[in-house]
Structures are given as structure tokens and as C-alpha cells.
Scaffold this active site. Structure first.
Site, PDB file in Angstrom:
ATOM      1  N   GLY A  12      24.356 -28.731 -10.005  1.00  0.00           N
ATOM      2  CA  GLY A  12      24.983 -27.985 -11.090  1.00  0.00           C
ATOM      3  C   GLY A  12      24.555 -26.528 -11.119  1.00  0.00           C
ATOM      4  N   GLY A  15      20.752 -25.939 -11.498  1.00  0.00           N
ATOM      5  CA  GLY A  15      20.080 -26.577 -10.375  1.00  0.00           C
ATOM      6  C   GLY A  15      20.206 -25.799  -9.078  1.00  0.00           C
ATOM      7  CG  ASP A  59      25.402 -42.175 -12.798  1.00  0.00           C
ATOM      8  OD1 ASP A  59      24.418 -42.128 -13.572  1.00  0.00           O
ATOM      9  OD2 ASP A  59      26.576 -42.013 -13.180  1.00  0.00           O
ATOM     10  CB  VAL A  60      20.610 -39.753 -13.494  1.00  0.00           C
ATOM     11  CG1 VAL A  60      21.321 -39.893 -14.857  1.00  0.00           C
ATOM     12  CG2 VAL A  60      19.111 -39.611 -13.680  1.00  0.00           C
ATOM     13  CB  ALA A  80      20.731 -35.695 -14.284  1.00  0.00           C
ATOM     14  CB  ALA A  81      21.958 -33.776 -19.363  1.00  0.00           C
ATOM     15  CE1 TYR A 181      23.566 -31.486 -24.209  1.00  0.00           C
ATOM     16  CE2 TYR A 181      23.192 -29.750 -25.822  1.00  0.00           C
ATOM     17  CZ  TYR A 181      23.084 -30.228 -24.534  1.00  0.00           C
ATOM     18  OH  TYR A 181      22.501 -29.457 -23.567  1.00  0.00           O
ATOM     19  NE  ARG A 249      24.843 -20.651 -31.222  1.00  0.00           N
ATOM     20  CZ  ARG A 249      25.167 -20.725 -32.517  1.00  0.00           C
ATOM     21  NH1 ARG A 249      24.672 -19.823 -33.351  1.00  0.00           N
ATOM     22  NH2 ARG A 249      25.935 -21.689 -32.959  1.00  0.00           N
TER      23      ARG A 249
END
Length: 370
Positions: A12, A15, A59-60, A80-81, A181, A249
Site C-alpha cells: 500500500g 508500505g 490475506d492477514v 494491514a487494515a 474504524y 486537521r
């Protein structure tokens, strides 16, 4: 002896940048990633990863794949999420399964093959509303927004109805979990900080603010807000903003985030700690949309401000990065205007499918926008 670092979700956005940073420091890097379509597109291959990275597609939540991934590894970064406040409020099983059950599967594998340190990516969303100050100068740690009438302000208010002023939020603030989340990210960090020391490992949690930079998934309507805005502007459409656009933000460049992960992996003081990772500067969402449009050469495109709220969103949360600066020596290095120019240049070379309106219809159909 050269150490091997496993990055779950390593194909990702974050990553890939982290993998490059780790290779530059002489580590071997292994990636476990399922390459989901929402992030990577249909039939995607991890071709944007550095060539020297070992890739395991899996897959995790798959115990066999995870057991293969952790074998012979010295340290782990758990990225991983499933990511997205809005989508988490209806894709509940998916978010809980990937984020929390996936973390559980990872730790069951690590119990059999312990490593030196596990660094998990948490999120500023665990705070809910950030710290505030009253007009009298008193700090408010537990601000909440009541259901809002049309004539009421968007900002949280004190007991007399005066607006509260947002101030930087430190890691000591108690969580206030306003979305599925946020719940799952908090569970990920608690699993890491509970299980790692129980089995002779070290755990670290990084609470990330709004990460941006080249390489983010432009066609994913639940990714970071700057990528979502960029995809709209790239297609000649106005960025769509909830509420009045004045929510504030902290936007942090992905290269600064990668440096924070390297520090969290290496620094002796990081073990057992939680750190905010941001830039230390805050901006309104409306201002950021305008600046991005200018950087992309489309200052004629003004944001579309809906005046409606999305379930699970918070008003203001500003990063206090004092702890990570003091304890790990972290310093954000990327200037925001330069980072926007870099992002704009990268987006100009990309194709982006604009799915923002589709995502908004999904939320509205479920009564999650009011």
C-alpha cells in the site's frame, strides 16, 4: 547480520515508501499484502514496490500465509487494515474482521515465531474530538458534539454555549471512539501493546494523522482526503466537503511517516510507547482544498461545501508531536506547499476514476449523512 523486516499491507501507500526507506538502511524487506481491488485496482500487481522486496500475496487473516510471512523475520510493521471512517460505519464485519481478527492471527503466528519488535499503525481517530480550550483558558479533554440544529454552530461549545478553541492533542488524552474504524484501530494498538511484552517482544503504536503524498490510491473514495480531493480536481470536479469546511486537521507527508516508522523500529526508547505522528501544523479542510486546486493549476475549481455531517466524523483534532520529537528525535521535514506541488505533479501523470459521488450515495442511503 542483516535483519529482515516484515511489512503487513506493505504494497500500500505507506508500505511502499517505508520499504524504500528500510532498504536504504540496509534491511531486507518482506511484504504480505492481499492487493484488494478497492486500493490496488482489478488484477493489480505490486509493481510499484522496490525490486529487492520479497512479496507474499495473502490475506492477514489467513493463518498459513501469515505463518509463512513471519518465519525468519526480526521485526514487524503492521499496516494491514481496512481504512475509512465512513465505510466502516456500514461495512462493519469487514472492518472488524480485517483489522482486529487479522491482528489476532498475526499475533498467534508471532507467538510461535517471536520477533524483537512489532510496530502497529494506529490512527488519530481513536481520540474522537481532540483537546479544546474554553474562552476562560481551561482545557477540555472530553468535548462532544450533540446532534446539531440548523441554527447551531458546528464547533463544540462549553456549558454557556461559547465555542471551544481546538488545541494540540497529546497521547495522554483518553480515547473517545466515534466510528467503527476508530474502534478497530484502538483494538489493533491494544492487542499489540498487550501481547508483544507477554511473549518477550516489544510493541509500539503510531497514531497517524492525515497522510498524503505521491502514490496514494486516487480511485479509492475512502482513502486520505487529499487523494480524494486530487481525484475530483483531476477530473474537473469540485472537492466535496462535509459540514462547513472549517474543521481542522494535520497533514503529514508520507516520507515523514516512513521516517517515524523507522525510528519506532530502531529506537530503544520506543518500546511499549504510543506516539502521535503528524506535521505539527493544522489547516482547515476548506483551505487545503483551495491550495490543492491551485497547485494542480485549477484555481477555478472551488470546493463544494455540503453543510451536512457524516456519522463518525469529528470536528477538530490537532497533533501534539512533542513526545515523539523528545523521545525519538522525530522531526517532520517536508514543507506542505512543496508536498502539494509534488502531489500535483504526480497526479497529472495518473488516471483516476472518481467514485466520490458513489460513496456519498452509499452513506446517504444508510442514513449516515445528515
Amino acid at each position: 547480520m542483516t535483519e529482515t523486516i516484515l511489512i503487513t499491507g506493505g504494497a500500500g501507500f505507506i508500505g511502499r515508501h517505508l520499504a524504500q526507506a528500510l532498504l536504504h538502511r540496509g534491511y531486507r524487506v518482506r511484504v504480505l499484502d492481499s492487493l484488494i481491488e478497492q486500493v490496488h485496482g482489478a488484477g493489480a500487481k505490486p509493481d510499484q514496490l522496490p525490486r529487492d522486496v520479497e512479496v507474499i500475496i495473502g490475506d492477514v487473516r489467513d493463518a498459513k500465509a501469515v505463518a509463512m510471512a513471519v518465519k525468519g523475520v526480526d521485526r514487524v510493521v503492521h499496516l494491514a487494515a481496512e481504512v475509512g471512517v465512513g465505510q466502516s460505519m456500514y461495512a462493519v464485519e469487514r472492518y472488524v474482521s480485517v483489522n482486529d481478527c487479522g491482528t489476532a492471527v498475526l499475533f498467534e503466528a508471532l507467538i510461535a515465531h517471536p520477533v524483537k519488535r512489532v510496530v502497529v499503525a494506529s490512527s488519530m481517530s481513536v481520540y474522537g474530538e481532540g483537546f479544546y480550550r474554553t474562552a476562560d483558558g481551561d482545557l477540555v479533554e472530553n468535548a462532544e458534539r450533540r446532534p446539531r440544529r440548523a441554527d447551531e454552530p458546528w464547533d463544540p461549545v462549553d456549558t454557556t454555549g461559547r465555542a471551544l478553541e481546538p488545541v494540540p492533542t497529546p497521547e495522554t488524552k483518553l480515547p473517545s471512539l466515534a466510528s467503527v474504524y476508530a474502534l478497530t484501530k484502538y483494538m489493533q494498538e491494544r492487542l499489540t501493546l498487550t501481547l508483544a511484552p507477554a511473549y518477550g517482544m516489544e510493541g509500539v503504536a503510531l497514531r497517524l494523522w492525515n497522510v498524503y503524498g505521491p502514490g496514494q490510491a486516487l480511485s479509492n473514495p475512502y482513502t486520505g482526503v487529499l487523494a480524494i480531493f486530487a481525484a475530483r480536481i483531476h477530473n474537473g470536479q469540485p472537492p466535496m466537503i462535509f459540514e462547513d469546511g472549517e474543521q481542522r486537521r494535520d497533514f503529514v507527508h508520507v516520507e515523514d511517516v516512513a521516517r517515524a516508522f523507522v525510528l519506532a523500529l530502531e529506537h530503544p526508547a520506543a518500546a511499549g510507547r504510543v506516539y502521535n505522528v503528524g506535521s505539527g501544523a493544522d489547516r482547515s479542510v476548506r483551505e487545503v482544498a483551495r491550495l490543492l486546486a491551485e497547485a494542480m493549476g485549477r484555481s477555478d475549481i472551488a470546493p463544494e461545501v455540503s453543510g451536512r455531517a457524516r456519522a463518525g466524523d469529528i470536528r477538530h483534532c490537532i497533533a501534539d508531536i512533542t513526545r515523539i520529537e523528545r523521545e525519538l528525535g522525530y522531526r517532520p521535514q517536508r514543507d506542505f506547499s512543496e508536498g502539494l506541488a509534488e502531489l500535483a505533479g504526480w497526479v497529472a501523470q495518473q488516471q483516476a476514476v472518481d467514485r466520490v459521488a458513489e460513496a456519498r450515495r452509499e452513506l446517504e442511503a444508510r442514513g449516515l449523512v445528515a
